[in-house]
Design a protein around this motif. Structure first.
Motif, PDB file in Angstrom:
ATOM      1  N   GLN A  24       0.715  -1.335   0.074  1.00 54.62           N
ATOM      2  CA  GLN A  24       0.066   0.069  -0.149  1.00 54.62           C
ATOM      3  C   GLN A  24       0.857   1.254  -0.066  1.00 54.62           C
ATOM      4  O   GLN A  24       0.442   2.362  -0.591  1.00 54.62           O
ATOM      5  CB  GLN A  24      -0.813   0.073   1.090  1.00 54.62           C
ATOM      6  CG  GLN A  24      -2.047   1.219   0.878  1.00 54.62           C
ATOM      7  CD  GLN A  24      -3.022   0.841  -0.041  1.00 54.62           C
ATOM      8  OE1 GLN A  24      -3.342  -0.182  -0.411  1.00 54.62           O
ATOM      9  NE2 GLN A  24      -3.044   1.802  -1.012  1.00 54.62           N
ATOM     10  N   PRO A  44      -8.647   1.708   1.353  1.00 51.71           N
ATOM     11  CA  PRO A  44      -8.871   0.245   1.783  1.00 51.71           C
ATOM     12  C   PRO A  44     -10.322   0.085   2.028  1.00 51.71           C
ATOM     13  O   PRO A  44     -10.539  -1.185   1.601  1.00 51.71           O
ATOM     14  CB  PRO A  44      -8.038   0.022   2.714  1.00 51.71           C
ATOM     15  CG  PRO A  44      -6.609   1.019   2.600  1.00 51.71           C
ATOM     16  CD  PRO A  44      -7.387   2.093   1.969  1.00 51.71           C
ATOM     17  N   ALA A  48     -12.521  -2.439  -0.467  1.00 53.89           N
ATOM     18  CA  ALA A  48     -13.128  -3.626   0.136  1.00 53.89           C
ATOM     19  C   ALA A  48     -14.340  -3.864  -0.355  1.00 53.89           C
ATOM     20  O   ALA A  48     -14.759  -5.019  -0.562  1.00 53.89           O
ATOM     21  CB  ALA A  48     -12.822  -3.731   1.609  1.00 53.89           C
ATOM     22  N   THR A  54     -10.371  -5.355  -2.491  1.00 51.51           N
ATOM     23  CA  THR A  54      -9.078  -4.684  -1.711  1.00 51.51           C
ATOM     24  C   THR A  54      -8.633  -3.556  -2.924  1.00 51.51           C
ATOM     25  O   THR A  54      -9.197  -3.395  -3.929  1.00 51.51           O
ATOM     26  CB  THR A  54      -8.035  -5.711  -1.439  1.00 51.51           C
ATOM     27  OG1 THR A  54      -7.058  -4.811  -0.633  1.00 51.51           O
ATOM     28  CG2 THR A  54      -7.505  -6.155  -2.597  1.00 51.51           C
ATOM     29  N   LYS A 100      -3.383  -6.855  -6.775  1.00 49.02           N
ATOM     30  CA  LYS A 100      -4.168  -6.414  -5.550  1.00 49.02           C
ATOM     31  C   LYS A 100      -2.956  -6.195  -4.601  1.00 49.02           C
ATOM     32  O   LYS A 100      -1.765  -6.620  -4.746  1.00 49.02           O
ATOM     33  CB  LYS A 100      -4.776  -7.581  -5.026  1.00 49.02           C
ATOM     34  CG  LYS A 100      -6.049  -8.057  -5.647  1.00 49.02           C
ATOM     35  CD  LYS A 100      -6.772  -9.109  -5.054  1.00 49.02           C
ATOM     36  CE  LYS A 100      -7.945  -9.536  -6.221  1.00 49.02           C
ATOM     37  NZ  LYS A 100      -8.685 -10.666  -5.716  1.00 49.02           N
TER      38      LYS A 100
END
Length: 149
Positions: A24, A44, A48, A54, A100
């Motif tokens: 991230q 996030p 989600a 994600t 991801k």
């Protein structure tokens, strides 16, 4: 590899990088550098609930690894006597699968062409950026480089 050997490697793998983590922090830094703060990249909680479950890396973040991380970690052809290598362009890029957060990527480089110029070689490389544990790649890109000798 020596410049004179390049032609015999057309169609063959010429490099395979180490795995590179896309966390991230890297995604957020890319968002800050480009101004692309779309929620699927940087939020996030909201991401989600989205289609990927994600946050995901920007496609251009994945592509940018060709110019830095992969080159520095074994993912590009090494040519003896090269004084400088510059990006000359891209012929074709496809973002095949989302990356991801916390995925690990590596680059497979296959030499497509090698042409001699006055004091340089121009090479085209097909890059396949793999996602560890995934069947489909993150991206494919034909990169064109000028390698000055």
């Amino acid at each position: 590899m020596k410049p004179g050997e390049l032609a015999s490697h057309v169609g063959k793998e010429v490099a395979l990088s180490e795995w590179i983590l896309v966390d991230q922090a890297r995604i957020d830094a890319f968002a800050d550098a480009t101004g692309d703060h779309q929620f699927i990249h940087v939020d996030p909680e909201k991401a989600a609930a989205g289609p990927f479950g994600t946050t995901i890396a920007h496609g251009f973040l994945t592509l940018s690894l060709l110019a830095g991380e992969f080159m520095n970690h074994g993912g590009s052809v090494q040519i003896e006597g090269a004084q400088m290598t510059v990006n000359y362009g891209l012929n074709r890029v496809r973002f095949v699968s989302p990356v991801k957060v916390n995925s690990r990527l590596r680059n497979h480089a296959v030499l497509q062409s090698a042409d001699q110029g006055a004091g340089y070689m121009q090479i085209t490389v097909l890059n396949t950026i793999e996602i560890e544990g995934e069947e489909r790649p993150a991206a494919t890109a034909e990169s064109v480089f000028r390698v000055y000798l």
